[in-house]
Every structure is written in C-alpha cells, then in structure tokens.
Design a protein around this motif. Structure first.
Motif, PDB file in Angstrom:
ATOM      1  N   ALA A 231      43.589  27.533  30.562  1.00  0.00           N
ATOM      2  CA  ALA A 231      43.321  27.459  31.817  1.00  0.00           C
ATOM      3  C   ALA A 231      43.935  29.348  32.582  1.00  0.00           C
ATOM      4  N   PHE A 232      44.642  28.887  32.611  1.00  0.00           N
ATOM      5  CA  PHE A 232      45.128  30.005  32.780  1.00  0.00           C
ATOM      6  C   PHE A 232      45.614  31.353  31.967  1.00  0.00           C
ATOM      7  N   GLN A 233      45.579  31.517  30.813  1.00  0.00           N
ATOM      8  CA  GLN A 233      44.646  32.498  29.792  1.00  0.00           C
ATOM      9  C   GLN A 233      43.771  33.002  30.472  1.00  0.00           C
ATOM     10  N   ILE A 234      42.654  32.192  30.274  1.00  0.00           N
ATOM     11  CA  ILE A 234      41.024  32.391  30.680  1.00  0.00           C
ATOM     12  C   ILE A 234      41.066  33.360  31.912  1.00  0.00           C
ATOM     13  N   VAL A 235      41.821  33.126  32.946  1.00  0.00           N
ATOM     14  CA  VAL A 235      42.105  33.706  34.249  1.00  0.00           C
ATOM     15  C   VAL A 235      42.728  34.697  34.639  1.00  0.00           C
ATOM     16  N   ASP A 236      43.569  34.959  33.407  1.00  0.00           N
ATOM     17  CA  ASP A 236      44.748  36.372  32.939  1.00  0.00           C
ATOM     18  C   ASP A 236      42.748  37.163  32.738  1.00  0.00           C
ATOM     19  N   ASP A 237      42.467  36.794  31.902  1.00  0.00           N
ATOM     20  CA  ASP A 237      41.250  37.717  31.179  1.00  0.00           C
ATOM     21  C   ASP A 237      40.931  37.965  32.054  1.00  0.00           C
ATOM     22  N   ILE A 238      40.124  37.204  33.240  1.00  0.00           N
ATOM     23  CA  ILE A 238      38.994  37.344  33.856  1.00  0.00           C
ATOM     24  C   ILE A 238      39.221  38.944  35.219  1.00  0.00           C
ATOM     25  N   LEU A 239      40.729  38.228  35.298  1.00  0.00           N
ATOM     26  CA  LEU A 239      41.715  39.715  36.771  1.00  0.00           C
ATOM     27  C   LEU A 239      42.205  40.896  35.452  1.00  0.00           C
ATOM     28  N   ASP A 240      42.008  41.149  34.607  1.00  0.00           N
ATOM     29  CA  ASP A 240      41.629  41.596  33.357  1.00  0.00           C
ATOM     30  C   ASP A 240      40.806  42.801  33.817  1.00  0.00           C
ATOM     31  N   PHE A 241      39.482  42.534  34.361  1.00  0.00           N
ATOM     32  CA  PHE A 241      38.006  43.017  34.549  1.00  0.00           C
ATOM     33  C   PHE A 241      38.143  43.313  36.042  1.00  0.00           C
TER      34      PHE A 241
ATOM     35  N   ILE B  47      29.973  43.451  33.062  1.00  0.00           N
ATOM     36  CA  ILE B  47      31.206  41.879  33.545  1.00  0.00           C
ATOM     37  C   ILE B  47      30.403  42.068  34.993  1.00  0.00           C
ATOM     38  N   LYS B  48      31.487  42.939  36.031  1.00  0.00           N
ATOM     39  CA  LYS B  48      30.901  42.128  37.297  1.00  0.00           C
ATOM     40  C   LYS B  48      30.038  41.873  38.264  1.00  0.00           C
ATOM     41  N   SER B  49      29.282  42.421  37.540  1.00  0.00           N
ATOM     42  CA  SER B  49      27.895  42.393  38.289  1.00  0.00           C
ATOM     43  C   SER B  49      27.081  41.503  37.565  1.00  0.00           C
ATOM     44  N   SER B  50      26.970  40.825  36.487  1.00  0.00           N
ATOM     45  CA  SER B  50      26.318  39.762  35.995  1.00  0.00           C
ATOM     46  C   SER B  50      26.039  38.370  35.964  1.00  0.00           C
ATOM     47  N   GLY B  51      27.485  37.787  36.381  1.00  0.00           N
ATOM     48  CA  GLY B  51      27.747  35.969  36.679  1.00  0.00           C
ATOM     49  C   GLY B  51      28.480  35.865  36.112  1.00  0.00           C
ATOM     50  N   ILE B  52      29.304  37.040  35.287  1.00  0.00           N
ATOM     51  CA  ILE B  52      30.058  36.691  33.812  1.00  0.00           C
ATOM     52  C   ILE B  52      30.890  35.328  34.281  1.00  0.00           C
ATOM     53  N   ILE B  53      31.545  37.098  35.957  1.00  0.00           N
ATOM     54  CA  ILE B  53      33.304  36.298  35.980  1.00  0.00           C
ATOM     55  C   ILE B  53      32.175  34.989  36.537  1.00  0.00           C
ATOM     56  N   GLU B  54      31.565  34.456  37.175  1.00  0.00           N
ATOM     57  CA  GLU B  54      31.411  32.868  37.973  1.00  0.00           C
ATOM     58  C   GLU B  54      31.535  32.113  36.385  1.00  0.00           C
ATOM     59  N   GLU B  55      30.802  32.553  35.637  1.00  0.00           N
ATOM     60  CA  GLU B  55      30.939  31.955  34.114  1.00  0.00           C
ATOM     61  C   GLU B  55      32.069  31.180  33.631  1.00  0.00           C
ATOM     62  N   SER B  56      32.852  32.658  33.569  1.00  0.00           N
ATOM     63  CA  SER B  56      34.027  32.333  32.906  1.00  0.00           C
ATOM     64  C   SER B  56      35.243  32.017  33.434  1.00  0.00           C
ATOM     65  N   TYR B  57      35.259  31.519  35.195  1.00  0.00           N
ATOM     66  CA  TYR B  57      36.126  30.781  36.120  1.00  0.00           C
ATOM     67  C   TYR B  57      35.974  29.132  35.946  1.00  0.00           C
ATOM     68  N   ARG B  58      34.679  29.278  35.794  1.00  0.00           N
ATOM     69  CA  ARG B  58      33.898  27.796  35.447  1.00  0.00           C
ATOM     70  C   ARG B  58      34.631  27.120  33.996  1.00  0.00           C
ATOM     71  N   GLU B  59      34.949  27.898  33.179  1.00  0.00           N
ATOM     72  CA  GLU B  59      36.188  27.470  31.755  1.00  0.00           C
ATOM     73  C   GLU B  59      36.571  27.215  32.278  1.00  0.00           C
ATOM     74  N   ALA B  60      37.758  28.234  32.692  1.00  0.00           N
ATOM     75  CA  ALA B  60      39.457  27.899  33.498  1.00  0.00           C
ATOM     76  C   ALA B  60      38.735  26.170  34.108  1.00  0.00           C
ATOM     77  N   GLU B  61      38.157  26.362  35.228  1.00  0.00           N
ATOM     78  CA  GLU B  61      38.427  25.121  35.700  1.00  0.00           C
ATOM     79  C   GLU B  61      38.522  23.863  34.650  1.00  0.00           C
ATOM     80  N   LYS B  62      37.662  24.238  34.382  1.00  0.00           N
ATOM     81  CA  LYS B  62      37.554  22.973  32.820  1.00  0.00           C
ATOM     82  C   LYS B  62      38.311  22.582  32.556  1.00  0.00           C
ATOM     83  N   TYR B  63      38.982  23.452  31.629  1.00  0.00           N
ATOM     84  CA  TYR B  63      40.597  22.874  31.556  1.00  0.00           C
ATOM     85  C   TYR B  63      41.722  23.382  32.421  1.00  0.00           C
ATOM     86  N   SER B  64      41.569  23.289  33.625  1.00  0.00           N
ATOM     87  CA  SER B  64      42.542  22.600  34.756  1.00  0.00           C
ATOM     88  C   SER B  64      41.614  21.618  35.245  1.00  0.00           C
TER      89      SER B  64
END
Length: 323
Positions: free
Chosen positions: A208-218, A275-292
C-alpha cells in the motif's frame, strides 16, 4: 492525525534509535571526520517508519522493548543504505528536498557509504543474539537486491506489466516493512501465529505504501516530492498509474511512446496529464486501500493494545498522505 501522533506510544523508543545514530556518527568524529560528516548528513529526518513498526509490533505482544532497539536500528539503517545506493544509481541531486550524498561527495563515496551502512545494520541485527532475526535480515537484503536487479533489467522496457510491478514492489518496500514488523514480533516472543500475522501486516502495508508513493510521483508537486513530477517514468520505470494508462490504451499511448524514445518531453507531459485526468489516480488509490484494509484486518486476532490501534491508524494514514 500525523506521524508524530501515531508514533506517540513508541516516542521514547524512537529517540533511542536516534541516539544510536548519533553515537554511530560521533564514533568517527575524531578519527575520520569525513565519514562523520557523511553520517551526520544522512542519519537525520525521514519518516522513521521501519523502527516504529518494529517497536509497535513488539509491543502488541510484550510491553518490554529493550531487546528490540538493536533490530529497530538495523531496520532503519538498511533502509537508509538502500536510499543512498538508489540516489547514486539514479544520479539524483536531491531527495525530499535535501541534497544527496552522491551530489555532495560523489558517486563512489556514496556507494561505499551505503556499503558501510549495510555492514553496520548487519552488526546491529547480529547483536540481538537471535539467529532467526539475523537470518531474516540477510534474507531481506537478498530480496531487496534481486528487486533492484529486476528493476534495472526492465528499465525503459515496454514489456513491463502488472505482475512484474507487484513483484518489484514486493521485493523492495514490502520486504523491508515485513522484516520490520516480523522481527519485532520475533524478539517480543510472539507465537508463530502472531509472528506471521505481523509479518503479513508489514508486507501488505508495504504494498500500500509503495503504491501511494507511485501515485504521488504523478500528482505531487516538485516541492512536495523533492524531485521532478513523473520522476520514476523519466528514469524508465513504469509504476501502477502508468501501467493502468497502458492497459487502457494498448495500441498507442504516451507511456509506450516515451519508453521507445519518441518525443520524450512531449510524451511524458501527456502521460502525466492523462493519468491525472482519467480516473487512473482514483483507481490506483483503491488498489492501495485494498492492501491497507487487508493489513488492518490481519490485526484482529491480536490482543487489544494501544500499539495495535496505532498500527491500524498507521495503515489508514499511509494511504492518505501527501509526501
């Protein structure tokens, strides 16, 4: 809530880790001032997440933590060593807004400093006089090294995929957080079930931590990140948000074009915007939340304690952070 509040149950323990760092640097002050200066520069700041995990995991089982201090120090030293090596390999000038060791002292000295930190981390792990955590330390170091080799092999490759991405972050961030929580449980005398529970907690927290890191990179700013936006992609490493964009546009997308060397500045700008305008960020956060959420649920079988609640709160916090 912030990290300072979350770490409150182990505040004094973390101060002891900082004391170990100070002693390590001060040992060289007279005989090797240059090494002293390098250590003083690198052994400051950071989230101190790994030692906090080690102490809190141990405290979930046993309130005494004196046996855990050495391993908590080892875990953070290993983490810092990996950062020093990463910065040297990437030729990074800054990390989190601070000048890197390789920028100040050169790549060769940075690599050697990283080696020194790995050696000292191993010494701290061995000084626990616990063969199981010493072996765990060595195994984790090997896992991290293989993860870095996989990343180096795949750099700028358009064949990077989701399976490889999860394998890579499992062998990097997740492995070190797993070691941190698992070693605390071992040294606190936990049952095998408790040890595995906390090991799995750390592993899922790491994903979860690394996925959020990767989101923040964008989505972060250069000031927040301490590095350019899209830094991983610029270096040829495809993380979850970029992978999702490639999946959505399999025939033609700016990520693939960037990796192929076509109009790189234009395509990386397009990739970041899409990436920022397509809903991908929200989808990525959902993936991180799954592991959290999985990490939090794993803790239910442990006895009630302040540190158990702190670990739950930490897993929730880390998927909402901005840096």
């Amino acid at each position: 809530m912030d990290l300072k509040t979350l770490y409150a149950p182990v505040k004094n323990d973390l101060a002891d880790v900082e004391g170990n760092f100070k002693s390590l640097a001060d040992f060289w002050k007279k005989d090797f001032p240059d090494l002293h200066d390098m250590l003083k520069h690198i052994l400051v700041g950071g989230k101190i997440l790994r030692p906090a995990l080690t102490f809190m995991s141990g405290r979930c089982i046993d309130g005494k933590t004196d046996r855990i201090l050495k391993m908590a120090t080892a875990n953070e030293l290993m983490h810092i060593a990996t950062l020093v090596h990463d910065d040297a390999i990437d030729r990074a000038d800054t990390r989190r807004g601070r000048v890197t060791v390789n920028k100040l002292w050169g790549t060769e000295k940075a690599i050697l400093l990283g080696d020194f930190l790995f050696a000292r981390a191993g010494e701290f792990a061995a000084s626990t006089d616990n063969l199981r955590v010493t072996k765990l330390f060595s195994q984790t170091l090997g896992i991290i090294a293989v993860g870095e080799l996989r990343q180096a092999r795949d750099i700028f490759s358009a064949s990077q995929n989701m399976e490889g991405y999860l394998q890579r972050i499992a062998g990097k961030t997740a492995a070190l957080l797993k070691m941190s929580s698992e070693s605390g449980a071992i040294l606190a005398g936990g049952t095998e079930e408790q040890i595995q529970t906390l090991a799995n907690y750390g592993y899922n927290l790491g994903l979860a931590f690394q996925i959020v890191d990767d989101i923040l990179d964008f989505i972060g700013t250069e000031k927040e990140l301490g590095k350019p936006v899209g830094s991983d992609l610029r270096q040829g490493t495809v993380t979850l948000p970029a992978l999702l964009l490639m999946q959505r546009q399999p025939n033609s997308n700016p990520v693939s074009r960037f990796l192929a060397g076509k109009d790189r500045e234009e395509n990386i700008a397009r990739a970041i915007e899409q990436i920022k305008s397509s809903g991908i960020i929200e989808e990525s956060y959902r993936e991180a939340e799954k592991y959290s959420e999985k990490a939090i649920n794993l803790l239910e079988g442990l006895p009630e304690s302040t540190c158990k609640e702190a670990l739950k709160a930490l897993a929730s916090y880390l998927v909402r952070r901005r840096n």
